[in-house]
Enzyme design. Structure first.
Site, mmCIF file in Angstrom:
data_model
loop_
_atom_site.group_PDB
_atom_site.id
_atom_site.type_symbol
_atom_site.label_atom_id
_atom_site.label_comp_id
_atom_site.label_asym_id
_atom_site.label_seq_id
_atom_site.Cartn_x
_atom_site.Cartn_y
_atom_site.Cartn_z
ATOM 1 N N ASP A 198 0.835 -1.204 0.000
ATOM 2 C CA ASP A 198 0.000 0.000 0.000
ATOM 3 C C ASP A 198 0.873 1.259 0.000
ATOM 4 O O ASP A 198 0.365 2.372 -0.092
ATOM 5 C CB ASP A 198 -0.996 -0.011 1.169
ATOM 6 C CG ASP A 198 -0.321 -0.138 2.512
ATOM 7 O OD1 ASP A 198 0.913 -0.272 2.556
ATOM 8 O OD2 ASP A 198 -1.040 -0.113 3.538
ATOM 9 N N SER A 199 2.206 1.069 0.053
ATOM 10 C CA SER A 199 3.124 2.198 -0.156
ATOM 11 C C SER A 199 2.892 2.793 -1.545
ATOM 12 O O SER A 199 3.300 3.935 -1.806
ATOM 13 C CB SER A 199 4.582 1.749 -0.003
ATOM 14 O OG SER A 199 4.847 0.606 -0.791
ATOM 15 N N ASP A 229 -0.849 -6.215 0.064
ATOM 16 C CA ASP A 229 -1.282 -5.548 1.293
ATOM 17 C C ASP A 229 -2.803 -5.449 1.302
ATOM 18 O O ASP A 229 -3.419 -5.235 0.252
ATOM 19 C CB ASP A 229 -0.710 -4.120 1.347
ATOM 20 C CG ASP A 229 0.558 -4.027 2.174
ATOM 21 O OD1 ASP A 229 0.849 -4.966 2.951
ATOM 22 O OD2 ASP A 229 1.272 -3.009 2.052
ATOM 23 N N LYS A 275 -1.154 -9.431 3.193
ATOM 24 C CA LYS A 275 -0.419 -8.951 4.367
ATOM 25 C C LYS A 275 -1.297 -8.020 5.171
ATOM 26 O O LYS A 275 -1.979 -7.165 4.614
ATOM 27 C CB LYS A 275 0.883 -8.254 3.948
ATOM 28 C CG LYS A 275 1.704 -7.736 5.138
ATOM 29 C CD LYS A 275 3.150 -7.432 4.780
ATOM 30 C CE LYS A 275 3.346 -6.198 3.953
ATOM 31 N NZ LYS A 275 2.885 -4.959 4.603
ATOM 32 N N GLU A 323 -1.426 -5.567 8.708
ATOM 33 C CA GLU A 323 -0.630 -4.874 9.722
ATOM 34 C C GLU A 323 -1.203 -5.055 11.125
ATOM 35 O O GLU A 323 -2.416 -5.042 11.310
ATOM 36 C CB GLU A 323 -0.600 -3.364 9.421
ATOM 37 C CG GLU A 323 0.193 -2.995 8.183
ATOM 38 C CD GLU A 323 0.305 -1.490 7.992
ATOM 39 O OE1 GLU A 323 -0.030 -0.712 8.920
ATOM 40 O OE2 GLU A 323 0.737 -1.073 6.900
ATOM 41 N N GLU A 356 9.126 -3.938 10.529
ATOM 42 C CA GLU A 356 9.566 -2.678 9.930
ATOM 43 C C GLU A 356 10.083 -1.703 10.988
ATOM 44 O O GLU A 356 9.409 -1.477 12.005
ATOM 45 C CB GLU A 356 8.376 -2.049 9.164
ATOM 46 C CG GLU A 356 8.679 -0.670 8.596
ATOM 47 C CD GLU A 356 7.638 -0.160 7.610
ATOM 48 O OE1 GLU A 356 6.738 -0.928 7.195
ATOM 49 O OE2 GLU A 356 7.721 1.025 7.252
#
Ligand SMILES: Nc1nc(=O)c2c([nH]1)NC[C@@H]1CN(c3ccc(C(=O)N[C@@H](CCC(=O)O)C(=O)O)cc3)CN21
Ligand SMILES: CC(C)C(=O)C(=O)O
Ligand SMILES: [Mg+2]
Length: 291
Positions: free
Chosen positions: A50-51, A89, A119, A121, A189
């Site tokens: 999602d970056s 993501d 993925k 978070e 991270e």
């Protein structure tokens, strides 16, 4: 440079690589050429992160990208890398409401983009429930702890984690918890190397680090490593090329050549048969070009 003929990563192979101490290479990609370059380079896995919100779409925060937006990018990445393990993501807001919502989102990434895993978070109680639900639905989940950008406001911004006693303890607890919940791998991270080093031997699943020192593998944002990202990048970024400069230089050269009448040159132009040119001239002389 390797091209095709590399077998796609499996969950079993992922564990073998950790056991053998073979570093797992992951890179983000968000489009056809980026994913194709990653597959040709022979990476083990691609992350449609999602970056993309920031490096591709120009949003302020990763939390702003929608499922539909990321799906479009994921589908393009999959077309570019049909034979590479693809992780997507799950965007902010697409899993928070309920287990059912989380499963629906994860299944969309599998069915519509051909994701091999998703993925998620965080490691709080509600996140653990979602991990269990998605895994139970048959979709492998990669965890993501430490700096979790989607909820960075709660962490005081984009700051490294695990630097205080309280934060280091929480990271260890959440690592064990997401592992119990069934993640197949874990991204950590922006956490000090020595804290990660204490965790590594205690987890069975591979830990893929970004700003976390030498873990079982590494992930980096493609635009950071090829040098397209503008402005300040995190300390853990190494720019392996300066393609941003190369891109700007190429566009500036193109502009100069257009303005100087040097582009298009002969080789960039179509030439027709002499009879066609004569016919065009005759038609114009007959007034055929005027209406
Ligand atoms: N292009 C790009 N690359 C990334 O790796 C990335 C993004 N974007 N966006 C989402 C997150 C944010 N990232 C970051 C950003 C900064 C630090 C960092 O080192 N922060 C400093 C503090 C900076 C401050 O206080 O303003 C630190 O020492 O913790 C870490 C990860 C990593 N992620
Ligand atoms: C940096 C990686 C881990 C990520 O989540 C992303 O690119 O969105
Ligand atoms: Mg992300």
């Amino acid at each position: 440079m390797p091209d095709v003929a590399k077998p796609k990563l499996t969950l079993t192979r992922l564990l073998e690589m950790k056991a053998a101490g073979e570093p797992i290479v992951m890179v983000t990609a968000y489009d056809f050429p980026g994913a194709r370059a990653a597959e040709r380079a022979g990476v083990d896995a691609i992350l449609v992160g999602d970056s993309a919100a920031q490096v591709v779409l120009g949003y302020e925060s990763t939390a702003q990208i929608s499922v539909d937006e990321l799906l479009t990018l994921a589908r393009a990445a999959r077309r570019g890398a049909p034979a590479t393990f693809l992780v997507c993501d799950l965007p902010f807001g697409s899993t928070e409401v309920s287990d059912a919502q989380a499963i629906e989102t994860a299944v969309r990434f599998v069915r519509e983009a051909g994701a091999d895993a998703v993925k998620l978070e965080g490691g709080g109680p509600e996140r653990l429930e979602r991990i269990r639900a998605i895994v139970a639905a048959g979709v492998p989940v990669v965890g993501h702890l430490g700096l979790t950008p989607q909820t960075a406001t709660m962490l005081g911004g984009y700051r490294a984690q695990g630097r205080t006693v309280e934060s280091a303890r929480r990271l260890v607890a959440e690592t064990m918890a997401v592992q119990d919940a069934g993640v197949c791998a874990l991204v950590i991270e922006a956490v000090p190397t020595d804290v990660v080093a204490k965790i590594l031997p205690r987890v069975a699943v591979p830990v893929i680090g970004i700003g976390a020192g030498p873990a079982d593998g590494q992930v980096l944002v493609l635009h950071d490593l090829i040098g397209i990202t503008e402005g300040r990048t995190p300390v853990f970024v190494k720019r392996f090329a300066e393609l941003g400069t190369a891109m700007a230089d190429a566009i500036a050269d193109y502009s100069d050549e257009v303005r100087g009448g040097r582009f298009p040159a002969d080789e960039h132009q179509y030439r027709s048969a002499p009879e066609a040119v004569a016919a065009a001239r005759a038609a114009i002389e007959e007034g055929g070009g005027v209406r």
